[in-house]
Scaffold this motif. Structure first.
Motif, PDB file in Angstrom:
ATOM      1  N   VAL A  44       0.802  -1.111   0.066  1.00 28.48           N
ATOM      2  CA  VAL A  44      -0.053   0.073   0.043  1.00 28.48           C
ATOM      3  C   VAL A  44       0.977   1.218   0.126  1.00 28.48           C
ATOM      4  CG1 VAL A  44      -1.930   1.213   1.246  1.00 28.48           C
ATOM      5  CG2 VAL A  44      -1.811  -1.225   1.341  1.00 28.48           C
ATOM      6  N   MET A  47       2.414   2.206  -3.474  1.00 23.45           N
ATOM      7  CA  MET A  47       1.378   2.945  -4.306  1.00 23.45           C
ATOM      8  C   MET A  47       1.069   4.162  -3.896  1.00 23.45           C
ATOM      9  SD  MET A  47      -1.382  -0.033  -5.615  1.00 23.45           S
ATOM     10  CE  MET A  47      -1.948   1.053  -6.781  1.00 23.45           C
ATOM     11  N   HIS A  95      -7.882   8.478 -11.071  1.00 30.02           N
ATOM     12  CA  HIS A  95      -9.008   8.113 -11.637  1.00 30.02           C
ATOM     13  C   HIS A  95      -9.360   8.530 -12.873  1.00 30.02           C
ATOM     14  CE1 HIS A  95     -11.385   6.452  -7.828  1.00 30.02           C
ATOM     15  NE2 HIS A  95     -10.469   5.607  -8.249  1.00 30.02           N
ATOM     16  N   GLU A 118      -7.585  -1.653 -11.623  1.00 33.84           N
ATOM     17  CA  GLU A 118      -8.043  -2.156 -10.218  1.00 33.84           C
ATOM     18  C   GLU A 118      -7.211  -1.425  -9.295  1.00 33.84           C
ATOM     19  OE1 GLU A 118      -7.502  -4.322 -12.890  1.00 33.84           O
ATOM     20  OE2 GLU A 118      -9.307  -5.221 -13.082  1.00 33.84           O
ATOM     21  N   ALA A 119      -5.973  -1.519  -9.216  1.00 39.32           N
ATOM     22  CA  ALA A 119      -5.230  -1.330  -8.220  1.00 39.32           C
ATOM     23  C   ALA A 119      -5.482   0.555  -8.461  1.00 39.32           C
ATOM     24  CB  ALA A 119      -3.760  -1.301  -8.312  1.00 39.32           C
ATOM     25  N   VAL A 121      -8.111   2.156  -9.340  1.00 38.92           N
ATOM     26  CA  VAL A 121      -9.550   2.570  -8.666  1.00 38.92           C
ATOM     27  C   VAL A 121      -9.254   2.401  -7.173  1.00 38.92           C
ATOM     28  CG1 VAL A 121     -11.764   1.707  -8.281  1.00 38.92           C
ATOM     29  CG2 VAL A 121     -10.957   1.603 -10.400  1.00 38.92           C
ATOM     30  N   LEU A 122      -8.768   1.520  -6.689  1.00 40.85           N
ATOM     31  CA  LEU A 122      -8.635   1.491  -5.092  1.00 40.85           C
ATOM     32  C   LEU A 122      -7.608   2.590  -4.650  1.00 40.85           C
ATOM     33  CD1 LEU A 122      -8.394  -2.271  -4.473  1.00 40.85           C
ATOM     34  CD2 LEU A 122     -10.395  -0.869  -4.247  1.00 40.85           C
ATOM     35  N   LEU A 123      -6.555   2.996  -5.288  1.00 44.27           N
ATOM     36  CA  LEU A 123      -5.589   3.969  -4.714  1.00 44.27           C
ATOM     37  C   LEU A 123      -6.389   5.289  -4.875  1.00 44.27           C
ATOM     38  CD1 LEU A 123      -2.956   4.967  -3.967  1.00 44.27           C
ATOM     39  CD2 LEU A 123      -2.395   5.152  -6.321  1.00 44.27           C
ATOM     40  N   ASP A 125      -9.620   5.781  -4.312  1.00 47.28           N
ATOM     41  CA  ASP A 125     -10.590   5.650  -3.449  1.00 47.28           C
ATOM     42  C   ASP A 125      -9.729   5.966  -1.929  1.00 47.28           C
ATOM     43  OD1 ASP A 125     -12.194   5.195  -5.073  1.00 47.28           O
ATOM     44  OD2 ASP A 125     -12.689   3.147  -4.359  1.00 47.28           O
ATOM     45  N   TYR A 126      -8.599   5.389  -1.835  1.00 47.44           N
ATOM     46  CA  TYR A 126      -7.638   5.527  -0.589  1.00 47.44           C
ATOM     47  C   TYR A 126      -7.356   6.994  -0.378  1.00 47.44           C
ATOM     48  CZ  TYR A 126      -3.730   4.727   2.923  1.00 47.44           C
ATOM     49  OH  TYR A 126      -3.311   5.000   3.794  1.00 47.44           O
ATOM     50  N   PHE A 128      -9.032   9.582  -1.766  1.00 46.81           N
ATOM     51  CA  PHE A 128     -10.254  10.346  -1.389  1.00 46.81           C
ATOM     52  C   PHE A 128     -10.574  10.205   0.069  1.00 46.81           C
ATOM     53  CE2 PHE A 128     -12.169  10.558  -5.847  1.00 46.81           C
ATOM     54  CZ  PHE A 128     -12.237  11.841  -5.863  1.00 46.81           C
ATOM     55  N   THR A 129     -10.661   8.841   0.573  1.00 43.88           N
ATOM     56  CA  THR A 129     -11.109   8.751   1.905  1.00 43.88           C
ATOM     57  C   THR A 129     -10.028   9.374   2.951  1.00 43.88           C
ATOM     58  OG1 THR A 129     -10.289   6.635   2.146  1.00 43.88           O
ATOM     59  CG2 THR A 129     -12.482   6.796   1.294  1.00 43.88           C
TER      60      THR A 129
ATOM     61  N   LEU B  99     -13.563  -4.210 -10.289  1.00 43.43           N
ATOM     62  CA  LEU B  99     -12.482  -5.054  -9.726  1.00 43.43           C
ATOM     63  C   LEU B  99     -12.534  -6.567 -10.112  1.00 43.43           C
ATOM     64  CD1 LEU B  99     -11.455  -3.721  -6.067  1.00 43.43           C
ATOM     65  CD2 LEU B  99     -11.088  -2.571  -8.432  1.00 43.43           C
ATOM     66  N   CYS B 155     -10.278   0.774   2.026  1.00 46.58           N
ATOM     67  CA  CYS B 155      -9.653   0.841   1.028  1.00 46.58           C
ATOM     68  C   CYS B 155      -8.134   0.335   1.167  1.00 46.58           C
ATOM     69  CB  CYS B 155      -9.268   2.245   0.552  1.00 46.58           C
ATOM     70  SG  CYS B 155     -10.911   3.157   0.358  1.00 46.58           S
TER      71      CYS B 155
END
Lengths: 333, 333
Positions: A44, A47, A95, A118-119, A121-123, A125-126, A128-129, B99, B155
């Motif tokens: 994590v 990234m 994104h 995929e990774a 999208v999650l990065l 989101d990470y 953002f949050t 995903l 995330c």
């Protein structure tokens, strides 16, 4: 209305010089960003650190800090919020690069190119949050509310844009609404937070928000122009993706408005088929002087940004804010 | 430690019956959700409304409202927060379906199947940012901070999971850490908010958070079991994607731990080549009684959830919270 376009070109070094009055604070907010974007899990961590390098101009934190300085003193809250707006911007870049199938950003591989969609999208989101969490560490809910609203409007604008791909009948007004939502709302938010947390009056909070909004619109018009008419090696990111995605941006809308009959039909077909749309576009851009048209339009908003600050008392930060619209228009990157 | 597994199977109607004590409030929070997820732009409106239909069990809002009711009275803040946690959950579902390349969710097309991946990335972002905005309309920053932190941990868990695909050496402990992050943290967050906004003591806030955390872990173990051993028509969503993605979930880790030498190598090769991994997996699941192993493991966490509430005074909502772990384990959907 003031004129900001004077025909000179500006370089990244020029931008660095503009940031001089907030150099120390920009570095401090950068340190917050880098401290926050660490993670105890190696995969994590790798990234989020990489994602952190993708932003370039630091325009949004600079707007926030310059606004604060123009109105008084930069506080610890401002430094945190500057890191927050840059983190949000980075999330949208990560994104965006998925949406655009882009492989290059700031002369580096995009996250989707380095890892996969995929990774990425999650990065995003990470990021953002994490930015929302960081905003919530302040005492009041004002920052969370302002940032939550602005980022939601950003997403609304992006959704409208993606759903309008292929729509060659899109009006210029709607294009302007879309870029106001997707780009200008976060610039306005940065200025608003800068002013609010400098204890500015409601009136001044609105004045700075208006400045950021207009600057953001000008910025995005130029971004869209660079995508069809820029040089990939100086811009440093994948270009031409708007045409590939049949995204109706201002240069394309202008060309389309100048074309009639068979010529228009043939051009639209070339775009839809994805054959030699880019080459034809380049020749039309020249023929219809679309570059000048876009610059003129961007200049309208840049001038409005300058006008918004007309009543402001003179100081070093104010002077930079008045120069920024010019940079935004003349940048080649 | 209490035992919750008794071998009976439970249906979606059973879940509806469990929610009876909070029926009115669940409907009210659903109305907030649907009111918030409207947009003046038709193309955006269509997508956010559709996304809203994808959640099914409403587990997270139910946890929040049941916790509030177990401790006292459900307030307006609880209703808003119940909508917020469901909106966040929906955002993660929309992105998860990208995903997983999933085409089916709750017997409906996923957003990526109905539109495309790009639109789904943005829709998920829209839902995330809107939920943060909605959380910030409360008076205190507690909700924003708690939700920001929990979603960031979600995330982090998802990123760790995606980066561990292909890693057939993953330990069970790490698997449990990952599902705790990606699933249990939002369940814990829902319970925490339910308790905090019911003016519970710090001790009780932690007790309920612990309940939600353990329930969430049990829930995810069963989810992972259903993905390899469930029936697509009763589960109502695309299954088998974990194996296709070579995601090391508990059933797979158990099978791998039982295999040695050539058999293990051949199985891993089948998974990597994506040939007949699913068929081989089914036979191994039976041979090694992996279903029973997973159920037993889920039961450990379900029992811990029940134990966490041991000192709670008896009332209708508390009784439901004590029954929920059983539902979570015996669900077939």
């Amino acid at each position: 209305m003031s004129q900001v376009v004077n025909g000179t070109d500006v370089s990244p070094d020029h931008l660095k010089a503009l940031y001089a009055p907030i150099d120390v604070e920009l570095t401090q907010s950068e340190e917050i960003l880098q401290r926050e974007l660490r993670n105890e899990h190696a995969a994590v961590d790798e990234m989020v650190r990489y994602g952190c390098l993708l932003g370039g101009k630091r325009l949004r934190p600079a707007l926030l800090l310059l606004t604060a300085k123009a109105l008084g003193v930069i506080t610890a809250d401002h430094l945190t919020l500057a890191a927050v707006v840059e983190m949000i911007h980075t999330a949208t870049l990560v994104h965006d690069d998925i949406l655009d199938d882009a492989v290059l950003r700031r002369h580096m591989d995009t996250c989707n190119a380095r890892w996969d969609n995929e990774a990425s999208v999650l990065l995003g989101d990470y990021l953002f949050t994490h930015s929302f969490y960081l905003a919530s560490t302040l005492d009041s809910t004002y920052a969370c509310r302002t940032i939550g609203k602005a980022t939601n409007v950003v997403c609304e604008g992006e959704l409208r844009q993606i759903r309008s791909c292929n729509n060659f009948e899109l009006g210029e007004e709607e294009y302007l609404e879309i870029i106001e939502a997707k780009t200008a709302s976060l610039c306005a938010c940065a200025c608003r937070l800068g002013a609010y947390y400098a204890d500015a009056s409601t009136e001044y909070v609105e004045v700075f928000s208006e400045y950021g909004r207009n600057l953001g619109i000008a910025f995005q018009i130029i971004d869209d122009l660079l995508d069809v008419a820029g040089n990939e090696s100086s811009v440093g990111k994948s270009l031409g993706t708007d045409l590939e995605k049949q995204k109706p941006t201002l240069p394309l809308l202008h060309v389309l408005s100048c074309l009639k009959g068979t010529e228009r039909t043939e051009f639209v077909n070339a775009l839809v088929e994805g054959s030699n749309g880019h080459e034809i576009m380049k020749s039309y851009l020249q023929r219809f002087q679309s570059r000048a048209y876009c610059l003129e339009k961007a200049n309208v908003y840049a001038s409005r940004a300058v006008s918004a600050l007309a009543d402001l008392s003179d100081n070093e930060a104010t002077r930079i804010l008045l120069q920024l619209p010019e940079f935004v228009i003349h940048r080649s990157h």
